[in-house]
Design an enzyme around this catalytic site. Structure first.
Site, PDB file in Angstrom:
ATOM      1  N   GLY A  72       0.805  -1.223   0.000  1.00 37.46           N
ATOM      2  CA  GLY A  72       0.000   0.000   0.000  1.00 37.46           C
ATOM      3  C   GLY A  72       0.836   1.270   0.000  1.00 37.46           C
ATOM      4  N   GLY A 114      10.545   0.843   5.413  1.00 35.45           N
ATOM      5  CA  GLY A 114       9.650   1.161   4.294  1.00 35.45           C
ATOM      6  C   GLY A 114       8.551   2.124   4.723  1.00 35.45           C
ATOM      7  N   ILE A 136      10.590  -6.898  13.617  1.00 33.69           N
ATOM      8  CA  ILE A 136      11.204  -8.021  14.332  1.00 33.69           C
ATOM      9  C   ILE A 136      12.690  -8.118  13.970  1.00 33.69           C
ATOM     10  CG2 ILE A 136       9.061  -9.363  14.446  1.00 33.69           C
ATOM     11  CD1 ILE A 136      10.360 -11.216  12.267  1.00 33.69           C
ATOM     12  N   ASP A 137      13.089  -7.462  12.861  1.00 30.75           N
ATOM     13  CA  ASP A 137      14.450  -7.644  12.351  1.00 30.75           C
ATOM     14  C   ASP A 137      15.517  -6.878  13.140  1.00 30.75           C
ATOM     15  OD1 ASP A 137      13.130  -9.043  10.347  1.00 30.75           O
ATOM     16  OD2 ASP A 137      13.089  -7.314   8.984  1.00 30.75           O
ATOM     17  N   ARG A 172      21.623 -36.094  13.733  1.00 32.29           N
ATOM     18  CA  ARG A 172      21.484 -35.356  12.469  1.00 32.29           C
ATOM     19  C   ARG A 172      22.056 -33.953  12.558  1.00 32.29           C
ATOM     20  NH1 ARG A 172      15.067 -36.454  11.453  1.00 32.29           N
ATOM     21  NH2 ARG A 172      15.274 -38.549  10.603  1.00 32.29           N
ATOM     22  N   ARG A 181      15.540 -10.381   7.278  1.00 33.05           N
ATOM     23  CA  ARG A 181      15.911  -9.672   6.043  1.00 33.05           C
ATOM     24  C   ARG A 181      17.425  -9.606   5.903  1.00 33.05           C
ATOM     25  NH1 ARG A 181      12.203  -8.430   2.876  1.00 33.05           N
ATOM     26  NH2 ARG A 181      13.402  -7.010   1.594  1.00 33.05           N
ATOM     27  N   ARG A 274      18.639 -31.968   7.838  1.00 30.62           N
ATOM     28  CA  ARG A 274      17.262 -31.506   7.636  1.00 30.62           C
ATOM     29  C   ARG A 274      17.207 -30.005   7.816  1.00 30.62           C
ATOM     30  NH1 ARG A 274      13.659 -35.917   8.156  1.00 30.62           N
ATOM     31  NH2 ARG A 274      14.811 -37.627   7.246  1.00 30.62           N
ATOM     32  N   LEU A 281       6.236 -17.788  11.781  1.00 37.21           N
ATOM     33  CA  LEU A 281       5.999 -18.146  13.188  1.00 37.21           C
ATOM     34  C   LEU A 281       6.656 -17.118  14.110  1.00 37.21           C
ATOM     35  CD1 LEU A 281       6.608 -21.992  13.029  1.00 37.21           C
ATOM     36  CD2 LEU A 281       4.453 -20.850  13.561  1.00 37.21           C
ATOM     37  N   ARG A 283       6.770 -14.000  13.778  1.00 36.73           N
ATOM     38  CA  ARG A 283       6.017 -12.741  13.899  1.00 36.73           C
ATOM     39  C   ARG A 283       4.736 -12.920  14.705  1.00 36.73           C
ATOM     40  NH1 ARG A 283       6.606 -10.421   8.024  1.00 36.73           N
ATOM     41  NH2 ARG A 283       4.339 -10.457   7.994  1.00 36.73           N
TER      42      ARG A 283
HETATM   43  O1  F6P Z   1      10.588  -7.289   8.112  1.00 38.09           O
HETATM   44  C1  F6P Z   1       9.927  -8.305   8.786  1.00 38.09           C
HETATM   45  C2  F6P Z   1       9.920  -9.568   7.973  1.00 38.09           C
HETATM   46  O2  F6P Z   1       9.261 -10.574   8.721  1.00 38.09           O
HETATM   47  C3  F6P Z   1      11.292 -10.049   7.508  1.00 38.09           C
HETATM   48  O3  F6P Z   1      12.013 -10.689   8.519  1.00 38.09           O
HETATM   49  C4  F6P Z   1      10.918 -10.915   6.334  1.00 38.09           C
HETATM   50  O4  F6P Z   1      11.955 -10.993   5.379  1.00 38.09           O
HETATM   51  C5  F6P Z   1       9.733 -10.195   5.746  1.00 38.09           C
HETATM   52  O5  F6P Z   1       9.187  -9.399   6.768  1.00 38.09           O
HETATM   53  C6  F6P Z   1       8.695 -11.125   5.222  1.00 38.09           C
HETATM   54  O6  F6P Z   1       7.666 -10.393   4.684  1.00 38.09           O
HETATM   55  P1  F6P Z   1       6.305 -11.037   4.150  1.00 38.09           P
HETATM   56  O7  F6P Z   1       5.405 -11.206   5.324  1.00 38.09           O
HETATM   57  O8  F6P Z   1       5.802 -10.028   3.194  1.00 38.09           O
HETATM   58  O9  F6P Z   1       6.643 -12.332   3.522  1.00 38.09           O
END
Ligand code: F6P
Length: 360
Positions: A72, A114, A136-137, A172, A181, A274, A281, A283
């Site tokens: 948006g 952003g 969260i980053d 394993r 990000r 693996r 999860l 977020r």
């Molecule tokens: O910026 C927060 C974040 O969760 C990043 O860690 C991740 O790369 C991105 O957003 C994922 O975004 P979307 O929910 O658009 O896939």
């Protein structure tokens, strides 16, 4: 932008702090969409009053009662053409007009780089804007912390703890891919807290040979399993960041590196490997008390900023206090993990491998 645990605490705090000053507060649904496209909402209520009752008991809830969108951006709004192709249209002036018509005097925008860049753009075009940092980053440069990070790290740590059970029982390698990000904060903090053996982050381009050697050495010492934490933005020395693709109006989607690392480690070590991708999860769920408190502090500080006559600033944590920095400065530079910071030095002292060969 993306939801982060603690958003509802900000909304509650802004609402109560403003109402306690006798101000009116409205919430806009889904970024600016509620204001731009009210017809898409029940009873045309894309913008609605935030009342004391409406924000009661929400601080502990994940997500956001306002909804969100990462498609948006009013400065580059995606519009589909009759032939199916997409173009990005600048709708700044239309949006400013809508703020005016709605009688909104000031905007508190909660977001990462952003959303805060858009906030700064609107501020430069005359709207009164206060930013609240959210991600969260943990990659925003001008604040020591953003809410959402602590919850993400806490949950990732819990997941990695749990993955030790299968790793040890089956001997394993388990590779855990986490979000973040282009910054390695979540991977570094959760990996260290959970006792991972290798951590791969964007700030230290990796080679899997030293990682495989660490795994082999562990094997010789009798530890038949290894845990490798990989940030989604980690880059191999001879490659690029891995992406899933980019949709119109959205940022690049990172992902895929965890599986690539697991496959290659299986080839290099001969051990069963693996991959578990934690993804969104991290977020979700209830914010930790740290993130609730930070959200509450940021929300009230944003209201105090308006009362003090501030404009075009972001609320920032500068322990022990909350302060304000110009929005423009807040989004100029990303906060990366310094490869020589004490947390990395500590990890190296513990024998954690970053996919490189440090001098000792
Ligand atoms: O910026 C927060 C974040 O969760 C990043 O860690 C991740 O790369 C991105 O957003 C994922 O975004 P979307 O929910 O658009 O896939």
């Amino acid at each position: 932008g993306g939801d982060a645990p603690g958003l509802n605490a900000v909304i509650r705090s802004v609402t109560l702090a403003a109402r306690n000053r006798g101000w009116d507060v409205v919430g806009i649904r889904d970024g600016f969409n509620g204001l731009m496209f009210p017809e898409n909402y029940a009873n045309g209520r894309g913008v609605f009053e935030l009342t004391r009752d409406g924000v009661r008991g929400i601080s502990h809830l994940g997500g956001t009662i306002l909804g969100s969108t990462n498609r948006g951006n009013p400065t580059a709004y995606p519009v589909q053409q009759p032939d199916g192709t997409w173009v990005e249209v600048d709708r700044t002036h239309e949006l400013l007009e809508l703020f005016d018509q709605a009688g909104i005097d000031a905007l508190i925008t909660v977001g990462g780089d952003g959303s805060l860049t858009i906030g700064n753009h609107l501020h430069e075009h005359g709207l009164r804007v206060i930013g609240v940092p959210k991600t969260i980053d943990n990659d925003l440069d001008k604040t020591t912390a953003t809410f959402g990070f602590d919850t993400a790290v806490d949950f990732a740590t819990d997941c990695i703890d749990r993955l030790f059970s299968t790793a040890t029982s089956h001997g394993r390698i388990i590779v855990v891919e986490v979000m973040g990000r282009y910054a390695g904060w979540i991977a570094l903090h959760s990996g260290m807290a959970a006792g991972a053996h290798s951590i791969l982050i964007p700030e230290i381009p990796f080679d899997l040979q030293p990682v495989a050697e660490t795994i082999d050495q562990r094997e010789e010492r009798g530890a038949k399993f290894s845990i490798v934490v990989v940030a989604e933005g980690a880059v191999p020395v001879d490659g690029d960041v891995m992406t899933i693709g980019k949709s119109v109006g959205q940022a690049e989607r990172l992902g895929g590196i965890g599986h690539a690392v697991a496959d290659r480690l299986q080839e290099l070590t001969g051990k069963e490997s693996r991959c578990v991708v934690l993804g969104h999860l991290l977020r979700g769920g209830s914010p930790t008390s740290v993130d609730r408190l930070l959200g509450l502090r940021f929300g009230a500080a944003a209201v105090r900023a308006l009362e003090e006559g501030r404009d075009g600033v972001m609320v920032a944590l500068d322990p022990p206090t909350v302060t304000y920095v110009p929005l423009l400065e807040a989004v100029t530079r990303m906060k990366s993990v310094p490869p020589d910071c004490d947390t990395i030095l500590t990890a190296r002292d513990l024998g954690i491998n970053f996919g490189d060969r440090p001098p000792h």
